[in-house]
Scaffold this motif. Structure first.
Motif, PDB file in Angstrom:
ATOM      1  N   ARG A 178      15.800  24.292  -6.203  1.00  0.00           N
ATOM      2  CA  ARG A 178      15.387  23.034  -5.575  1.00  0.00           C
ATOM      3  C   ARG A 178      14.387  23.395  -4.494  1.00  0.00           C
ATOM      4  O   ARG A 178      14.635  24.271  -3.674  1.00  0.00           O
ATOM      5  N   LEU A 179      13.275  22.702  -4.479  1.00  0.00           N
ATOM      6  CA  LEU A 179      12.197  23.037  -3.560  1.00  0.00           C
ATOM      7  C   LEU A 179      11.860  21.844  -2.680  1.00  0.00           C
ATOM      8  O   LEU A 179      11.703  20.728  -3.164  1.00  0.00           O
ATOM      9  N   GLU A 180      11.765  22.074  -1.393  1.00  0.00           N
ATOM     10  CA  GLU A 180      11.291  21.074  -0.450  1.00  0.00           C
ATOM     11  C   GLU A 180      10.010  21.607   0.171  1.00  0.00           C
ATOM     12  O   GLU A 180       9.871  22.803   0.390  1.00  0.00           O
ATOM     13  N   PHE A 181       9.070  20.692   0.457  1.00  0.00           N
ATOM     14  CA  PHE A 181       7.812  21.138   1.038  1.00  0.00           C
ATOM     15  C   PHE A 181       7.240  20.061   1.948  1.00  0.00           C
ATOM     16  O   PHE A 181       7.600  18.893   1.854  1.00  0.00           O
ATOM     17  N   ASP A 182       6.345  20.467   2.811  1.00  0.00           N
ATOM     18  CA  ASP A 182       5.672  19.568   3.740  1.00  0.00           C
ATOM     19  C   ASP A 182       4.475  18.958   3.015  1.00  0.00           C
ATOM     20  O   ASP A 182       3.515  19.651   2.673  1.00  0.00           O
ATOM     21  N   LYS A 183       4.517  17.660   2.792  1.00  0.00           N
ATOM     22  CA  LYS A 183       3.445  16.978   2.063  1.00  0.00           C
ATOM     23  C   LYS A 183       2.121  16.983   2.814  1.00  0.00           C
ATOM     24  O   LYS A 183       1.078  16.722   2.226  1.00  0.00           O
ATOM     25  N   LYS A 184       2.161  17.317   4.075  1.00  0.00           N
ATOM     26  CA  LYS A 184       0.923  17.432   4.849  1.00  0.00           C
ATOM     27  C   LYS A 184       0.236  18.765   4.564  1.00  0.00           C
ATOM     28  O   LYS A 184      -0.952  18.919   4.824  1.00  0.00           O
ATOM     29  N   GLN A 185       0.994  19.721   4.029  1.00  0.00           N
ATOM     30  CA  GLN A 185       0.468  21.061   3.770  1.00  0.00           C
ATOM     31  C   GLN A 185       0.049  21.265   2.316  1.00  0.00           C
ATOM     32  O   GLN A 185      -0.866  22.019   2.033  1.00  0.00           O
ATOM     33  N   THR A 186       0.745  20.600   1.380  1.00  0.00           N
ATOM     34  CA  THR A 186       0.487  20.794  -0.048  1.00  0.00           C
ATOM     35  C   THR A 186       1.024  19.596  -0.812  1.00  0.00           C
ATOM     36  O   THR A 186       1.410  18.602  -0.226  1.00  0.00           O
ATOM     37  N   ASN A 187       1.029  19.688  -2.147  1.00  0.00           N
ATOM     38  CA  ASN A 187       1.596  18.615  -2.956  1.00  0.00           C
ATOM     39  C   ASN A 187       2.289  19.201  -4.189  1.00  0.00           C
ATOM     40  O   ASN A 187       2.158  20.392  -4.484  1.00  0.00           O
ATOM     41  N   PHE A 188       3.019  18.353  -4.882  1.00  0.00           N
ATOM     42  CA  PHE A 188       3.820  18.805  -6.026  1.00  0.00           C
ATOM     43  C   PHE A 188       2.955  19.468  -7.098  1.00  0.00           C
ATOM     44  O   PHE A 188       3.317  20.508  -7.639  1.00  0.00           O
ATOM     45  N   ASP A 189       1.796  18.898  -7.388  1.00  0.00           N
ATOM     46  CA  ASP A 189       0.934  19.456  -8.438  1.00  0.00           C
ATOM     47  C   ASP A 189       0.445  20.860  -8.101  1.00  0.00           C
ATOM     48  O   ASP A 189       0.427  21.736  -8.969  1.00  0.00           O
ATOM     49  N   LYS A 190       0.068  21.087  -6.873  1.00  0.00           N
ATOM     50  CA  LYS A 190      -0.394  22.422  -6.472  1.00  0.00           C
ATOM     51  C   LYS A 190       0.731  23.448  -6.585  1.00  0.00           C
ATOM     52  O   LYS A 190       0.517  24.560  -7.075  1.00  0.00           O
ATOM     53  N   ILE A 191       1.908  23.067  -6.150  1.00  0.00           N
ATOM     54  CA  ILE A 191       3.054  23.974  -6.238  1.00  0.00           C
ATOM     55  C   ILE A 191       3.396  24.249  -7.698  1.00  0.00           C
ATOM     56  O   ILE A 191       3.627  25.395  -8.096  1.00  0.00           O
TER      57      ILE A 191
END
Length: 53
Positions: free
Chosen positions: A3-16
């Motif tokens: 399960r991955l959480e990320f800062d949407k201000k830094q990146t987005n789901f497609d890039k990851i």
């Protein structure tokens, strides 16, 4: 499973996803993903306005 959480201000789901897939791993979008929820919510709102709900 991861399960991955990320800062949407830094990146987005497609890039990851693209980076993970470069490692020959599969990526599946969760049903609880905010983008999916937003899209479903917008469809429901449109249906309501058209009297289909």
């Amino acid at each position: 499973m991861v399960r991955l959480e990320f800062d949407k201000k830094q990146t987005n789901f497609d890039k990851i996803s693209k980076q993970i897939e470069k490692e020959d791993l599969q990526v599946q979008r969760s049903a609880s993903n905010e983008n999916d929820y937003t899209e479903a919510s917008e469809k429901k709102t449109a249906a309501f306005k058209e009297g289909r709900y």
